[in-house]
Design an enzyme around this catalytic site. Structure first.
Site, PDB file in Angstrom:
ATOM      1  N   CYS A  95      40.388  30.644  39.138  1.00  0.00           N
ATOM      2  CA  CYS A  95      41.280  31.570  39.840  1.00  0.00           C
ATOM      3  C   CYS A  95      40.713  31.950  41.232  1.00  0.00           C
ATOM      4  O   CYS A  95      40.689  31.107  42.103  1.00  0.00           O
ATOM      5  CB  CYS A  95      41.572  32.766  38.944  1.00  0.00           C
ATOM      6  SG  CYS A  95      43.128  33.541  39.366  1.00  0.00           S
ATOM      7  N   ILE A 135      46.544  35.210  35.879  1.00  0.00           N
ATOM      8  CA  ILE A 135      46.600  36.589  36.391  1.00  0.00           C
ATOM      9  C   ILE A 135      46.662  36.537  37.912  1.00  0.00           C
ATOM     10  O   ILE A 135      45.697  36.133  38.564  1.00  0.00           O
ATOM     11  CB  ILE A 135      45.353  37.397  35.956  1.00  0.00           C
ATOM     12  CG1 ILE A 135      45.214  37.397  34.424  1.00  0.00           C
ATOM     13  CG2 ILE A 135      45.422  38.829  36.491  1.00  0.00           C
ATOM     14  CD1 ILE A 135      43.905  37.958  33.924  1.00  0.00           C
ATOM     15  N   HIS A 167      42.490  31.527  33.659  1.00  0.00           N
ATOM     16  CA  HIS A 167      41.241  32.142  33.188  1.00  0.00           C
ATOM     17  C   HIS A 167      40.871  31.599  31.807  1.00  0.00           C
ATOM     18  O   HIS A 167      41.227  32.216  30.794  1.00  0.00           O
ATOM     19  CB  HIS A 167      41.419  33.656  33.066  1.00  0.00           C
ATOM     20  CG  HIS A 167      41.392  34.390  34.358  1.00  0.00           C
ATOM     21  ND1 HIS A 167      40.302  35.107  34.805  1.00  0.00           N
ATOM     22  CD2 HIS A 167      42.342  34.523  35.316  1.00  0.00           C
ATOM     23  CE1 HIS A 167      40.584  35.653  35.976  1.00  0.00           C
ATOM     24  NE2 HIS A 167      41.809  35.320  36.313  1.00  0.00           N
ATOM     25  N   GLU A 215      38.213  31.757  30.264  1.00  0.00           N
ATOM     26  CA  GLU A 215      37.240  32.636  29.576  1.00  0.00           C
ATOM     27  C   GLU A 215      37.937  33.761  28.816  1.00  0.00           C
ATOM     28  O   GLU A 215      37.302  34.466  28.038  1.00  0.00           O
ATOM     29  CB  GLU A 215      36.233  33.204  30.600  1.00  0.00           C
ATOM     30  CG  GLU A 215      36.697  34.378  31.455  1.00  0.00           C
ATOM     31  CD  GLU A 215      37.690  34.005  32.561  1.00  0.00           C
ATOM     32  OE1 GLU A 215      38.128  32.843  32.616  1.00  0.00           O
ATOM     33  OE2 GLU A 215      38.049  34.895  33.358  1.00  0.00           O
TER      34      GLU A 215
HETATM   35  N1  GLN Z   1      44.916  37.186  43.190  1.00  0.00           N
HETATM   36  C1  GLN Z   1      43.499  36.999  43.229  1.00  0.00           C
HETATM   37  C2  GLN Z   1      43.049  36.483  44.576  1.00  0.00           C
HETATM   38  O1  GLN Z   1      43.837  36.036  45.321  1.00  0.00           O
HETATM   39  C3  GLN Z   1      43.039  36.016  42.179  1.00  0.00           C
HETATM   40  C4  GLN Z   1      43.324  36.593  40.833  1.00  0.00           C
HETATM   41  C5  GLN Z   1      42.360  36.172  39.789  1.00  0.00           C
HETATM   42  O2  GLN Z   1      41.260  35.705  40.053  1.00  0.00           O
HETATM   43  N2  GLN Z   1      42.757  36.409  38.588  1.00  0.00           N
HETATM   44  O3  GLN Z   1      41.911  36.538  44.875  1.00  0.00           O
END
Ligand code: GLN
Length: 191
Positions: free
Chosen positions: A80, A135, A171, A173
């Protein structure tokens, strides 16, 4: 290399690093939370967790970790926000990417209404899909031709490998399913 003598560093400046450490513990792999540059040296690989990529980008500079990670030649896995940081280019100028993977990232690409969701990821290396938590996830766009796609949702790229680096927009994890971390350990660290 035996599992017990394998140590994976998990960048522990901000974000979801504790759950990565818990998952690696479950797999019997030693871990080290990384906050300072010299802590990286004895690790066999490095995970850059999810979190807030603009914040982690700033902290990399404050903690003098940017150059170390830019030059780090052992396997890495960015999840992410970690994937945004390892990409060549993000759509947000506030994120100074580490330019390690020839791919572009678009932050918060699924919009506000569906900021978080669970989706079934089709994996190239396993018939059984992976139930993944997204997320405020980014999108991975315009992959270079040396980038291998390892996972998709509805044909959209969410998991890739480039040389010894993995990127996922989800994610892994945050579930009980260890297959993504196992892939990292077996295919990239212990090969
Ligand atoms: N929206 C976050 C970003 O742009 C990333 C979200 C995440 O790591 N779950 O940094």
């Amino acid at each position: 290399m035996s599992l017990k003598s394998t140590t994976i560093g998990v960048l522990g400046l901000q974000g979801s690093f504790v759950r990565h450490i818990a998952m690696l513990d479950k797999l019997g792999v030693q871990t080290k939370q990384i906050r300072y540059p010299n802590e990286i040296d004895n690790c066999d690989g490095l995970i850059l967790p999810g979190g807030e990529s603009t914040t982690i980008s700033k902290l990399l500079d404050e903690m003098k970790l940017r150059e170390r990670i830019q030059k780090y030649n052992r396997p890495m896995f960015g999840t992410c926000a970690g994937a945004i940081l390892l990409s060549n280019n993000s759509d947000d100028p506030l994120v100074h990417t580490l330019n390690r993977v020839p791919i572009n990232t678009q932050r918060n690409a699924y919009g506000r209404q569906v900021e978080s969701f669970i989706a079934s990821v089709d994996l190239s290396f396993d018939k059984k899909p992976f139930n993944a938590v997204f997320i405020r996830a980014p999108k991975l766009l315009q992959p270079g031709k040396e980038v291998t796609v390892l996972g998709t949702i509805n044909g959209e790229i969410v998991f890739v490998q480039y040389e010894n680096i993995l990127l996922s927009t989800f994610h892994p994890e945050l579930t009980d399913d260890p297959r993504i971390h196992s892939y990292f350990i077996k295919q990239l660290i212990r090969k």
